[in-house]
Design an enzyme around this catalytic site. Structure first.
Site, PDB file in Angstrom:
ATOM      1  N   ASN A  79       4.615   5.280   4.408  1.00 49.46           N
ATOM      2  CA  ASN A  79       5.978   5.002   4.855  1.00 49.46           C
ATOM      3  C   ASN A  79       6.153   3.577   5.375  1.00 49.46           C
ATOM      4  OD1 ASN A  79       7.086   7.697   4.496  1.00 49.46           O
ATOM      5  ND2 ASN A  79       5.522   8.259   5.997  1.00 49.46           N
TER       6      ASN A  79
ATOM      7  N   GLU B 275      -0.618  -1.669  -6.948  1.00 52.98           N
ATOM      8  CA  GLU B 275      -1.059  -0.506  -7.737  1.00 52.98           C
ATOM      9  C   GLU B 275       0.001   0.564  -7.862  1.00 52.98           C
ATOM     10  OE1 GLU B 275      -4.607   0.521  -5.481  1.00 52.98           O
ATOM     11  OE2 GLU B 275      -3.563   2.318  -4.850  1.00 52.98           O
TER      12      GLU B 275
ATOM     13  N   GLY C   9      -6.920   2.079  -3.013  1.00 52.34           N
ATOM     14  CA  GLY C   9      -7.082   0.703  -3.481  1.00 52.34           C
ATOM     15  C   GLY C   9      -7.090  -0.302  -2.354  1.00 52.34           C
TER      16      GLY C   9
ATOM     17  N   LYS D 123       0.835  10.134  17.196  1.00 49.74           N
ATOM     18  CA  LYS D 123       0.947  11.430  17.898  1.00 49.74           C
ATOM     19  C   LYS D 123       1.620  11.268  19.262  1.00 49.74           C
ATOM     20  CE  LYS D 123      -1.053  13.335  14.405  1.00 49.74           C
ATOM     21  NZ  LYS D 123      -0.132  13.733  13.342  1.00 49.74           N
TER      22      LYS D 123
ATOM     23  N   ASN E 148      -6.974  10.642   3.919  1.00 51.68           N
ATOM     24  CA  ASN E 148      -6.713  10.555   2.477  1.00 51.68           C
ATOM     25  C   ASN E 148      -7.915   9.969   1.738  1.00 51.68           C
ATOM     26  OD1 ASN E 148      -4.088  11.453   2.985  1.00 51.68           O
ATOM     27  ND2 ASN E 148      -3.328   9.384   3.263  1.00 51.68           N
TER      28      ASN E 148
ATOM     29  N   ILE F 221      -5.266   3.578   9.852  1.00 49.11           N
ATOM     30  CA  ILE F 221      -5.328   4.630  10.873  1.00 49.11           C
ATOM     31  C   ILE F 221      -5.542   3.959  12.237  1.00 49.11           C
ATOM     32  CG2 ILE F 221      -6.681   6.615  11.733  1.00 49.11           C
ATOM     33  CD1 ILE F 221      -5.594   7.549   9.185  1.00 49.11           C
TER      34      ILE F 221
ATOM     35  N   GLY G   2       0.809  -1.212   0.000  1.00 50.15           N
ATOM     36  CA  GLY G   2       0.000   0.000   0.000  1.00 50.15           C
ATOM     37  C   GLY G   2       0.839   1.257   0.000  1.00 50.15           C
ATOM     38  N   VAL G   3       0.155   2.394   0.085  1.00 48.38           N
ATOM     39  CA  VAL G   3       0.851   3.672   0.129  1.00 48.38           C
ATOM     40  C   VAL G   3       1.399   3.912   1.536  1.00 48.38           C
ATOM     41  CG1 VAL G   3      -0.366   4.874  -1.700  1.00 48.38           C
ATOM     42  CG2 VAL G   3      -1.339   4.853   0.602  1.00 48.38           C
TER      43      VAL G   3
HETATM   44  O1  0RQ Z   1       0.116  12.158  10.603  1.00 53.64           O
HETATM   45  O2  0RQ Z   1       1.216  13.191   8.686  1.00 53.64           O
HETATM   46  O3  0RQ Z   1       0.484  14.560  10.659  1.00 53.64           O
HETATM   47  O4  0RQ Z   1       2.432  12.959  10.857  1.00 53.64           O
HETATM   48  O5  0RQ Z   1      -1.682   9.797   9.975  1.00 53.64           O
HETATM   49  O6  0RQ Z   1       0.519   8.122   9.362  1.00 53.64           O
HETATM   50  O7  0RQ Z   1       2.054   6.526  10.502  1.00 53.64           O
HETATM   51  O8  0RQ Z   1       2.988   8.101   8.707  1.00 53.64           O
HETATM   52  O9  0RQ Z   1       1.460   6.135   8.194  1.00 53.64           O
HETATM   53  O10 0RQ Z   1       2.199   7.065   5.904  1.00 53.64           O
HETATM   54  O11 0RQ Z   1       1.764   4.616   6.406  1.00 53.64           O
HETATM   55  O12 0RQ Z   1      -0.138   6.296   6.266  1.00 53.64           O
HETATM   56  C1  0RQ Z   1      -3.560   4.897   6.683  1.00 53.64           C
HETATM   57  C2  0RQ Z   1      -2.927   7.259   6.214  1.00 53.64           C
HETATM   58  C3  0RQ Z   1      -1.176   5.547   6.845  1.00 53.64           C
HETATM   59  C4  0RQ Z   1      -2.265   5.436   4.577  1.00 53.64           C
HETATM   60  C5  0RQ Z   1      -2.502   5.801   6.086  1.00 53.64           C
HETATM   61  C6  0RQ Z   1      -1.568  10.012  11.394  1.00 53.64           C
HETATM   62  C7  0RQ Z   1      -0.069  10.016  11.630  1.00 53.64           C
HETATM   63  C8  0RQ Z   1       0.425  10.802  10.427  1.00 53.64           C
HETATM   64  C9  0RQ Z   1       0.146   9.153   8.495  1.00 53.64           C
HETATM   65  P1  0RQ Z   1       1.144  13.314  10.169  1.00 53.64           P
HETATM   66  P2  0RQ Z   1       1.865   7.271   9.215  1.00 53.64           P
HETATM   67  P3  0RQ Z   1       1.412   6.031   6.620  1.00 53.64           P
HETATM   68  C10 0RQ Z   1      -3.296   1.327  -1.946  1.00 53.64           C
HETATM   69  C11 0RQ Z   1      -3.379   1.422  -0.527  1.00 53.64           C
HETATM   70  C12 0RQ Z   1      -5.481   4.377   2.757  1.00 53.64           C
HETATM   71  C13 0RQ Z   1      -5.235   4.097   1.308  1.00 53.64           C
HETATM   72  C14 0RQ Z   1      -4.492   2.824   1.080  1.00 53.64           C
HETATM   73  C15 0RQ Z   1      -3.533   5.564   3.741  1.00 53.64           C
HETATM   74  C16 0RQ Z   1      -0.495  10.278   9.313  1.00 53.64           C
HETATM   75  O13 0RQ Z   1      -1.806   4.113   4.517  1.00 53.64           O
HETATM   76  O14 0RQ Z   1      -3.868   6.650   3.277  1.00 53.64           O
HETATM   77  O15 0RQ Z   1      -4.268   2.003   1.958  1.00 53.64           O
HETATM   78  N1  0RQ Z   1      -4.248   4.428   3.520  1.00 53.64           N
HETATM   79  N2  0RQ Z   1      -4.115   2.601  -0.152  1.00 53.64           N
HETATM   80  O16 0RQ Z   1       0.241  10.659  12.851  1.00 53.64           O
HETATM   81  C17 0RQ Z   1      -4.899  10.013  14.249  1.00 53.64           C
HETATM   82  C18 0RQ Z   1      -4.677   7.692  14.300  1.00 53.64           C
HETATM   83  C19 0RQ Z   1      -3.588   7.812  13.392  1.00 53.64           C
HETATM   84  C20 0RQ Z   1      -3.245   9.092  12.955  1.00 53.64           C
HETATM   85  C21 0RQ Z   1      -1.942   7.628  11.998  1.00 53.64           C
HETATM   86  N3  0RQ Z   1      -5.069   6.512  14.766  1.00 53.64           N
HETATM   87  N4  0RQ Z   1      -5.287   8.814  14.694  1.00 53.64           N
HETATM   88  N5  0RQ Z   1      -3.891  10.190  13.363  1.00 53.64           N
HETATM   89  N6  0RQ Z   1      -2.221   8.921  12.096  1.00 53.64           N
HETATM   90  N7  0RQ Z   1      -2.766   6.922  12.788  1.00 53.64           N
HETATM   91  C22 0RQ Z   1      -2.525   2.519  -2.600  1.00 53.64           C
HETATM   92  C23 0RQ Z   1      -3.439   3.656  -3.088  1.00 53.64           C
HETATM   93  O17 0RQ Z   1      -4.555   3.732  -2.757  1.00 53.64           O
HETATM   94  C24 0RQ Z   1      -2.890   4.694  -3.953  1.00 53.64           C
END
Ligand code: 0RQ
Length: 505
Positions: free
Chosen positions: A271, A293, A387, A407, A383, A363, A268-269
């Protein structure tokens, strides 16, 4: 710059981005190329934003619906959202300005599964598609299009739009020619045919986008790089998550439940997902394949190391350095990489048949395995589902990876009840945090809860989760999936009120 518009009769359509933007009218739906910062139009959206501002300044209304493949870049989503002239947006975004507009309620965001959007548009459920704005690498002498660094929904937009604006970007490598596989035989029910693919490297289309040249109203020449963001450096948390995931895969191989070269991987997308790929680099797995994807840095490194033989996707999602490297060496990478329309890269039929091992970020997850990938504290869009639903629902093994807290520890990623559901407990096979891995397959809900708390929750939140389970068992109206509904979202409410889920801080 020598023109990449091969077909002589189309050269009369070459014009500035400002002129091209005048083909877009107030109220139009515009289908733009672009997927995770790759292959989006660089000039026309900026010119359109300027036009919208001018119209607004003159007291005239001007708004558009913006449809894409997935997320784009500040020059598209950011520039347009800033004008206040985006009426609707779909299907996935990750832009801060767009996100703010969605959360203030001024953009109607339709968070559609990525594999569903193309068919929905073809079926006519979303209204007319007025204009397509598509970036391509070049136009051939006979008027076909060499796609650029993503395909996304481009074929749908080209087929369905009344008018077509092309951006021919000479930054994109001409060696991308031959990397793409564009399936052209999409039909609506009851005329759909089986997709004849049994391995990730199979080709079922042609390397060009065909287009009705009569619909092309403007061609804009650009020379601008894709805007991709660097990944966060790997930290101890992401390395620990990758470690647990790889140990799990090794265990599955040792039990004979996975072949030694695994099954096609989806990543997935984000880090964490990228960190998992980096972990595979140091593993002993060889002969890997990927049906996913987006192609991230980690996947390119696996190709370079000779560990990944085929990667099939719809777009690149590379750091600026890796994007430059891809551009310089596309002729070599073409041997291992196939870019397809997102209707194919994310197609449930293919994901199920190939037996994809899916690995997506989240999340929050709850003690029973429901997953929230999109909403912060129930209401605020981050976001979008992207996918993740296409893959999670149809994968052979569906894994979710996340740090156990967010956080600085104020938020637990494992909660009693998710504040929004994207993937249900029925679709979640495995949850991994830096604390450990919970394999939920075959477990009834109460056993899942025990395992998720024990293996995945952060130690500071574990006693609170155990206490919730105990209390829920006493007050629930059934013992299958016991909940204390009065308190199921207490943690979220406390965070909103006090800035932490932890009481007394
Ligand atoms: O916030 O940016 O302010 O620091 O969410 O979190 O830990 O850096 O994780 O970059 O792996 O993203 C689900 C968003 C995770 C992503 C998600 C806050 C955290 C941080 C990002 P800051 P991390 P990641 C196919 C797959 C949906 C689409 C998908 C996503 C920011 O994986 O968009 O899966 N997924 N597509 O601090 C409040 C919580 C939190 C939170 C994290 N519980 N409550 N804030 N954060 N957990 C590919 C495509 O579709 C293209």
């Amino acid at each position: 710059m020598t023109s990449r518009v091969g077909k002589a009769s189309l050269r009369s359509k070459i014009m500035s981005a400002q002129e091209a933007a005048t083909f877009i009218k107030d109220g139009d739906n515009v289908g733009m190329s672009g997927f995770t910062g790759a292959g989006y139009p660089k000039a026309v959206p900026v010119a359109l934003a300027a036009r919208i501002r001018e119209e607004h300044a003159a007291g005239r209304p001007f708004s558009v619906g913006v449809w894409t493949g997935a997320s784009t870049a500040p020059e598209l989503d950011g520039a347009l959202a800033e004008t206040g002239g985006v009426r609707t947006r779909l299907p996935y975004q990750s832009d801060p300005v767009t996100r703010a507009r969605i959360n203030e309620g001024t953009i109607d965001y339709n968070d559609i599964h990525l594999s569903h959007l193309g068919p929905l548009v073809r079926e006519g459920f979303l209204g007319n598609l007025d204009v397509a704005v598509i970036e391509v690498t070049a136009i051939t002498d006979d008027g076909r299009l060499i796609p650029s660094s993503s395909i996304g929904n481009n074929k749908v937009w080209l087929d369905e739009a009344d008018k077509i604006v092309l951006e021919v970007n000479s930054w994109q490598s001409m060696d991308l020619e031959g990397m793409h596989d564009v399936y052209e035989k999409f039909a609506l029910p009851p005329y759909r045919q089986p997709l004849q693919m049994t391995r990730p490297g199979d080709r079922i289309g042609q390397p060009y986008l065909s287009v009705d040249n009569e619909k092309i109203v403007a061609i804009v020449e650009t020379e601008q790089s894709d805007r991709n963001t660097p990944f966060k450096p790997l930290d101890e948390t992401s390395k620990a998550i990758a470690g647990h995931f790889i140990e799990f895969l090794e265990h599955e191989v040792s039990r004979g439940r996975l072949p030694k070269e695994l099954l096609p991987l989806q990543s997935g997308v984000g880090n964490i997902a990228n960190a998992v790929l980096a972990g595979l680099l140091d593993s002993k797995f060889e002969g890997l394949t990927s049906y996913t994807e987006v192609i991230q840095d980690g996947m390119v490194e696996l190709i370079d190391a000779g560990k990944l033989t085929v990667a099939s996707a719809t777009a690149f999602s590379l750091s600026p350095d890796a994007a430059e490297q891809m551009n310089n060496d596309a002729a070599r990478y073409r041997r291992n990489i196939i870019l397809r329309p997102q209707e194919i890269s994310n197609h449930p039929e293919l994901i199920r048949r190939l037996g994809v091992i899916a690995c997506n970020g989240l999340i929050e997850a709850d003690i029973y395995g429901n997953v929230n990938s999109t909403h912060i504290m129930g209401s605020r869009m981050q976001n979008g589902i992207g996918g993740s639903g296409d893959f999670a629902r149809n994968a052979y093994i569906s894994c979710f990876v996340t740090p156990s807290t967010a956080k600085g520890g104020a938020i637990s990623a494992i909660v009693p009840f998710v504040s929004h559901v994207d993937h249900t407990e029925h679709d979640t096979s495995v949850i991994v945090t830096e604390q450990g891995l919970a394999d939920l397959r075959g477990l009834a809900p109460r056993k899942r809860a025990k395992l998720i708390i024990e293996k995945c929750a952060h130690p500071t939140y574990r006693p609170m989760l155990e206490e919730y389970v105990e209390r829920a068992g006493k007050v629930a109206n059934g013992q299958h999936t016991p909940h204390d509904l009065m308190r199921a979202h207490e943690w979220h409410q406390r965070f909103i009120a006090e800035g932490t889920m932890m009481p007394g801080r």
